[in-house]
Design a protein around this motif. Structure first.
Motif, PDB file in Angstrom:
ATOM      1  N   GLY A 113      38.340   1.542  18.015  1.00 11.42           N
ATOM      2  CA  GLY A 113      38.549   0.099  17.966  1.00 11.42           C
ATOM      3  C   GLY A 113      37.950  -0.615  19.160  1.00 11.42           C
ATOM      4  O   GLY A 113      37.296  -1.663  19.029  1.00 11.42           O
ATOM      5  N   VAL A 165      41.192   0.480  13.947  1.00 13.90           N
ATOM      6  CA  VAL A 165      42.294   1.407  14.237  1.00 13.90           C
ATOM      7  C   VAL A 165      42.964   1.850  12.946  1.00 13.90           C
ATOM      8  O   VAL A 165      43.224   3.048  12.730  1.00 13.90           O
ATOM      9  N   ARG A 166      43.250   0.901  12.072  1.00 12.67           N
ATOM     10  CA  ARG A 166      43.896   1.215  10.798  1.00 12.67           C
ATOM     11  C   ARG A 166      43.007   2.127   9.951  1.00 12.67           C
ATOM     12  O   ARG A 166      43.483   3.079   9.316  1.00 12.67           O
ATOM     13  N   GLY A 199      48.649   0.391  15.906  1.00 13.30           N
ATOM     14  CA  GLY A 199      47.697  -0.586  16.415  1.00 13.30           C
ATOM     15  C   GLY A 199      48.349  -1.666  17.251  1.00 13.30           C
ATOM     16  O   GLY A 199      47.713  -2.245  18.122  1.00 13.30           O
ATOM     17  N   ALA A 213      42.045  -4.184  15.023  1.00 14.16           N
ATOM     18  CA  ALA A 213      43.119  -3.693  14.157  1.00 14.16           C
ATOM     19  C   ALA A 213      42.554  -3.021  12.911  1.00 14.16           C
ATOM     20  O   ALA A 213      43.066  -1.981  12.466  1.00 14.16           O
TER      21      ALA A 213
END
Length: 546
Positions: free
Chosen positions: A478, A439-440, A457, A436
């Motif tokens: 990710g 991805v963020r 995400g 996460a």
């Protein structure tokens, strides 16, 4: 088919026990392919999805040992039945859950029921069947449990696509009723022989549960809210404190029991240690427990995020996603079935160490995922992981048994299962945090608002309006991080096994003690197919499922 060695008793008890074990192990993975649909239906965040998976494994791991103690004291069939009823009621609550919070709470109760079922499952088989029939029973039980991981992925996909995601929980209710009916009619009650005054280690159970739960919560919370978040920091501090208290309590319990007292029958009255920490002074056993934890996380936990990628980014259906990951479970089942007997005749450090190294190689193969990849990029890695799991996991319990004297077989098998389930729970938490966060990071670097990045995400990129080309790039980044982490962990564990673990082949377990000759087998310890040692009736044994 009658079981002549058991007074004409039929194989129906095995059917009930296999069905119970099959259901609880399926529920470890059955939700994986349903997560994107759950997120949309319940408007759930990525963190909530993590908890839907993780809370079940945390409860199962944290309560497995204490459930075994309760089964020994109060009757294994009784605990098995209570676990089934609790599992069924919790499954019904999961299916009816109106929001993510209710679903997570019901999954926790489901894990409690699963711990009771799992703790009583194999001991009931040991108590019900003897001689050659016991070997046949454990062979069938192991094969059924080994198929559970793959069936969970595929069944979850079928039910989610053709019925509803809620059906992955509702299906447990009729199956549980069947298992209960057979159990009441055919499964006899049994208890372990216990010393007078023996009690469950309640303090150890509470501290271990708090330590595992707060550690998992702290990891998930820190990944979501940041590592300066007071709740995350507080949870991790509580985890450290309760873990230290658990160590102190268990050391005191062990010190109060003179060595060999349990076998002589003159141990003092009082709670028996939940986990005899003195066993971890045995280098082989300590490395095996670390290997159980790391291998479970490295081999299985990342598939949750692969499934999320397949559905959210590639647009695959739940059924297609389950079938894409199915080769891993299929290959592991074939390898364990065809070569399990030969592997048990080797010194366990060799098939275990090499198998874990193959798992690491398979996970690292999946680093080939790039933004333009299709699902086929996962296939070579899935096959290699399946080969490694088929080699390593069935031998893991044998390695633990060979590291200790035969009279500690129950402790060895219970500890292995606890560390395996804890490894899966912590693996989901750690990998989810890494995934996460990456991805963020990628999405916000491209100017996507944080809220939209978090929604993407969690599999809701389209609802958040995030361009799919950015989502592809973010998910690939990710997955790259978590595959690298899992692969490195598996390679380290495999190398540690080859360098540090020493033990006898499973076929030699009956010929001597764990630390030298003269250690007789306990009355309740038998042998399975190909001479593999079957743990005594006090603790659950292993399977190839997560």
């Amino acid at each position: 088919m009658e079981n002549e060695n058991n007074g004409g008793r039929s194989w129906w008890p095995l059917a009930a026990l296999c069905l119970g074990g099959f259901m609880l192990l399926i529920d470890v993975t059955i939700v994986n392919t349903a997560l994107p649909r759950m997120a949309t239906s319940l408007d759930a965040s990525f963190t909530s999805l993590q908890w839907v998976v993780d809370i079940y494994a945390v409860a199962l791991a944290a309560l497995l040992l204490v459930a075994g103690s309760l089964a020994d004291l109060h009757g294994r069939r009784r605990v098995f039945v209570v676990g089934l009823v609790l599992f069924a009621l919790a499954s019904l609550a999961c299916g009816l859950a109106p929001d993510a919070g209710t679903l997570i709470a019901a999954r926790a109760v489901q894990g409690v029921g699963a711990a009771a079922v799992f703790a009583a499952n194999a001991p009931l088989i040991t108590a019900t069947y003897q001689g050659r029939d016991r070997g046949i029973a454990f062979g069938v039980w192991g094969a059924v449990n080994g198929a559970a991981a793959g069936c969970g992925l595929a069944l979850g996909g079928v039910l989610t696509e053709y019925v509803n995601w809620r059906a992955v929980f509702f299906v447990n209710v009729p199956l549980t009723l069947i298992a209960l009916w057979i159990t009441f009619r055919t499964v006899p009650e049994s208890r372990a022989p216990r010393r007078a005054g023996a009690r469950v280690d309640r303090a150890g159970a509470v501290l271990f549960t708090l330590c595992a739960g707060t550690l998992t919560y702290g990891l998930v919370r820190g990944g979501d809210a940041g590592w300066s978040d007071l709740r995350a920091v507080g949870s991790l501090v509580v985890s450290v404190l309760t873990g230290a208290a658990f160590v102190l309590v268990e050391r005191a319990r062990s010190a109060a029991r003179p060595r060999g007292a349990a076998q002589r029958g003159d141990a003092p009255a009082g709670p028996e240690p939940l986990l005899d920490l003195a066993l971890l002074r045995n280098r082989s056993f300590a490395v095996l427990m670390a290997t159980a934890l790391l291998t479970q996380a490295a081999a299985f936990a990342h598939f949750i995020y692969s499934a999320l990628w397949a559905q959210s980014v590639l647009g695959m259906s739940p059924l297609e996603t389950g079938l894409a990951i199915l080769p891993m479970a299929g290959v592991s089942f074939v390898v364990a079935s065809l070569f399990g007997g030969r592997l048990q005749r080797l010194r366990p450090q060799y098939p275990l160490g090499l198998g874990v190294l193959v798992i690491g190689a398979g996970v690292l193969t999946q680093l080939a995922v790039v933004p333009e990849s299709s699902w086929t990029v996962l296939l070579p890695g899935c096959v290699l992981i399946g080969v490694g799991v088929g080699m390593a996991v069935p031998v893991l319990i044998s390695a633990a048994l060979s590291a200790l004297p035969p009279e500690r077989a129950g402790v060895a098998s219970g500890a292995v299962n606890t560390f395996r389930q804890l490894g899966y729970a912590l693996g989901v938490a750690v990998l989810g945090t890494v995934f996460a966060g990456r991805v963020r990071e990628v999405l916000t670097d491209h100017g996507v608002p944080r809220a939209a990045a978090e929604a993407a995400g969690g599999g809701r990129a389209r609802e958040a309006g995030v361009p799919m080309e950015l989502v592809r790039e973010a998910f690939a980044a990710g997955l790259d991080r978590i595959f690298l982490l899992c692969g490195a962990a598996a390679l380290a564990a495999g190398a540690a096994v080859l360098l540090c673990v020493r033990g006898r082949a499973a076929t030699e377990h009956g010929s001597g003690g764990g630390s030298g000759p003269g250690h007789p087998e306990t009355p309740e310890q038998g042998h399975g197919p190909d001479g593999a040692a079957v743990p005594d009736a006090r603790r659950p044994v292993h399977s190839t499922a997560p």
